[in-house]
Design a protein around this motif. Structure first.
Motif, PDB file in Angstrom:
ATOM      1  N   THR A 116      -2.602  -1.053  -7.728  1.00 60.60           N
ATOM      2  CA  THR A 116      -2.009  -0.208  -6.565  1.00 60.60           C
ATOM      3  C   THR A 116      -1.268  -0.569  -5.409  1.00 60.60           C
ATOM      4  O   THR A 116      -0.510  -0.396  -4.824  1.00 60.60           O
ATOM      5  CB  THR A 116      -3.411   1.290  -6.631  1.00 60.60           C
ATOM      6  N   ALA A 123       1.681  -2.414  -6.457  1.00 59.57           N
ATOM      7  CA  ALA A 123       2.959  -1.217  -6.162  1.00 59.57           C
ATOM      8  C   ALA A 123       3.499  -1.231  -4.451  1.00 59.57           C
ATOM      9  O   ALA A 123       3.865  -1.111  -4.437  1.00 59.57           O
ATOM     10  CB  ALA A 123       2.500  -0.056  -6.952  1.00 59.57           C
ATOM     11  N   LEU A 124       2.227  -0.754  -4.140  1.00 69.09           N
ATOM     12  CA  LEU A 124       2.389  -0.547  -2.435  1.00 69.09           C
ATOM     13  C   LEU A 124       3.358  -2.089  -2.036  1.00 69.09           C
ATOM     14  O   LEU A 124       3.592  -1.178  -0.659  1.00 69.09           O
ATOM     15  CB  LEU A 124       1.455   0.013  -2.016  1.00 69.09           C
ATOM     16  N   THR A 125       2.409  -2.651  -2.474  1.00 65.86           N
ATOM     17  CA  THR A 125       3.221  -3.757  -0.971  1.00 65.86           C
ATOM     18  C   THR A 125       5.052  -4.380  -1.716  1.00 65.86           C
ATOM     19  O   THR A 125       5.801  -4.024  -0.757  1.00 65.86           O
ATOM     20  CB  THR A 125       2.772  -5.386  -1.584  1.00 65.86           C
ATOM     21  N   TRP A 126       5.242  -3.829  -3.237  1.00 66.93           N
ATOM     22  CA  TRP A 126       6.797  -4.257  -3.165  1.00 66.93           C
ATOM     23  C   TRP A 126       7.141  -3.167  -3.674  1.00 66.93           C
ATOM     24  O   TRP A 126       8.924  -3.302  -2.666  1.00 66.93           O
ATOM     25  CB  TRP A 126       6.634  -4.212  -5.034  1.00 66.93           C
ATOM     26  N   HIS A 127       7.101  -1.914  -3.053  1.00 69.34           N
ATOM     27  CA  HIS A 127       7.568  -0.643  -2.249  1.00 69.34           C
ATOM     28  C   HIS A 127       7.779  -0.082  -1.112  1.00 69.34           C
ATOM     29  O   HIS A 127       9.170  -0.377  -0.241  1.00 69.34           O
ATOM     30  CB  HIS A 127       6.690   0.931  -2.207  1.00 69.34           C
ATOM     31  N   THR A 128       6.800  -1.090  -0.600  1.00 69.79           N
ATOM     32  CA  THR A 128       7.061  -1.622   1.601  1.00 69.79           C
ATOM     33  C   THR A 128       8.205  -2.371   1.224  1.00 69.79           C
ATOM     34  O   THR A 128       8.996  -2.322   2.213  1.00 69.79           O
ATOM     35  CB  THR A 128       5.701  -2.152   1.517  1.00 69.79           C
ATOM     36  N   ARG A 162      10.599  -3.114  -0.840  1.00 68.96           N
ATOM     37  CA  ARG A 162      12.205  -2.541  -0.852  1.00 68.96           C
ATOM     38  C   ARG A 162      12.424  -1.254  -0.317  1.00 68.96           C
ATOM     39  O   ARG A 162      13.976  -1.190  -0.332  1.00 68.96           O
ATOM     40  CB  ARG A 162      11.756  -2.140  -1.920  1.00 68.96           C
ATOM     41  N   ARG A 163      11.531  -1.381   0.887  1.00 70.75           N
ATOM     42  CA  ARG A 163      11.572   0.240   1.306  1.00 70.75           C
ATOM     43  C   ARG A 163      13.177  -0.148   2.804  1.00 70.75           C
ATOM     44  O   ARG A 163      13.032  -1.568   3.360  1.00 70.75           O
ATOM     45  CB  ARG A 163      11.108   0.737   1.778  1.00 70.75           C
TER      46      ARG A 163
END
Length: 140
Positions: free
Chosen positions: A50, A53-58, A60-61
């Protein structure tokens, strides 16, 4: 010293985390050490995935665009023409070239002397009226 109060969301998150840890501790004690170890391994793996995934999402934002300049253009679309200044003081010639994106005033200098004001000049200090002349008042 001024203390900042935590927001309601921060307090709710802290209390929820503490409650979840207490519940997990009680549950682990009830099911036994071996089963608790196996379950903790699975929960740790899920927590790590988790976080990844949050690091990757942040990352790519999209980022926020820069604020517009007074002319209404965004800084990345502002003209990149260099700012040229020339000074002939004390017999010398100085050529300054500022290129790239300059937002706001750019100050360059060497050996400043005297009072320097950056921005609006301060309001003048009101002077007291001159003293009245001494002696008898002139006749009319």
């Amino acid at each position: 010293m001024k203390r900042h109060r935590a927001s309601a969301a921060t307090r709710i998150a802290a209390l929820s985390t503490a409650f979840a840890l207490i519940c997990l501790t009680v549950y682990f004690i009830v099911i036994g050490l071996d089963n608790a170890d196996k379950l903790a391994s699975v929960l740790s793996a899920l927590t790590g995935l988790t976080a990844l995934a949050l690091t990757w999402h942040t990352m790519r934002r999209p980022t926020e665009p820069p604020p517009p300049t007074p002319s209404g253009k965004t800084p990345d679309k502002a003209p990149a023409a260099p700012v040229r200044t020339t000074s002939k003081r004390e017999g010398g010639t100085v050529h300054n070239v500022i290129s790239g994106s300059v937002h706001g005033p750019a100050f360059q200098g060497h050996d400043f002397t005297g009072p320097i004001t950056i921005g609006r000049a301060p309001d003048p200090i009101p002077q007291p009226p001159p003293p009245a002349p001494e002696g008898p008042a002139p006749a009319r």
